[in-house]
Motif scaffolding. Structure first.
Motif: not given
Length: 226
Positions: A128-133
């Motif tokens: 759910r954190f994909y492509n996030r810091f």
């Protein structure tokens, strides 16, 4: 002439190019942006591009700096990037409003996050954190699949970087993550755009969020279709 240029800019790329001149940026729809970077590759398989900075005055794009050499993904560029394909996405993109770096803030006008151990850009398309810091405690196992070390383990490439606003609105699993503008070491990237450190610092200091900076990536032929 100024009024004519502004009117042409509002009426479309073709009229704008006729008034402002044939330079590539004047053929594009760049909205309200007044700062632009172009990374133009010879072919879709090319791992290098010609990198130029542009500023808009009087409704027309004018050269601001360059040309510089930039490096792209090891498998060139693609309009349909996928996670892990080693291609740089093509298109017109903005930049996220936070810049990052293992080194101290070089004097940018954006928010700046000093990278430390445990800082990750998530590449796991199932997370759910994909492509996030995401920060996790230093040395701990992240709650997502990893294919590389955390950002602090790249002190040279990630000395300073801007995040290209790719696959973010919305984030689509598998479409690619962590597309950065970072320091070049004279070789192809995993999908980012890289330029030498002196040019990168100059560029990051030049960027002003009030000017809505954009980056255009592709071949001359494909860019004209954007």
């Amino acid at each position: 002439m100024l009024a004519l240029a502004v009117a042409a800019a509002a009426s479309g790329g073709t009229d704008k190019a006729a008034v402002c001149g044939p330079m590539l940026p004047n053929r594009l729809d760049t909205g309200s942006s007044t700062q632009l970077v172009t990374a133009v590759a010879p072919t879709r398989r090319s791992t290098q591009a010609v990198f130029r900075l542009w500023t808009k005055r009087g409704g027309c794009w004018r050269p601001a700096a360059g040309p510089w050499a930039a490096w792209l993904g090891g498998n060139g560029t693609s309009p349909a990037k996928r996670e892990g394909d080693r291609r740089t996405p093509t298109g017109i993109f903005g930049f996220l409003r936070t810049m990052y770096g293992v080194a101290p803030n070089p004097g940018v006008r954006y928010r700046f996050h000093r990278v430390v151990c445990g800082d990750w850009w998530v590449e796991d398309s199932r997370s759910r954190f994909y492509n996030r810091f995401r920060h996790v405690p230093c040395g701990s196992t992240p709650p997502f699949r990893t294919t590389s070390e955390d950002m602090s383990k790249s002190p040279s490439s990630y000395r300073h970087l801007a995040v290209i606003d790719y696959n973010a609105h919305p984030i689509v699993p598998g479409r690619g993550s962590g597309i950065f503008l970072h320091v070049s070491h004279g070789n192809a990237t995993l999908g980012c755009v890289a330029v030498p450190l002196p040019q990168l610092v100059r560029l990051l200091r030049w960027f002003d969020p009030a000017d809505d900076p954009l980056i255009v990536i592709g071949t001359r032929k494909t860019i004209r279709k954007f």
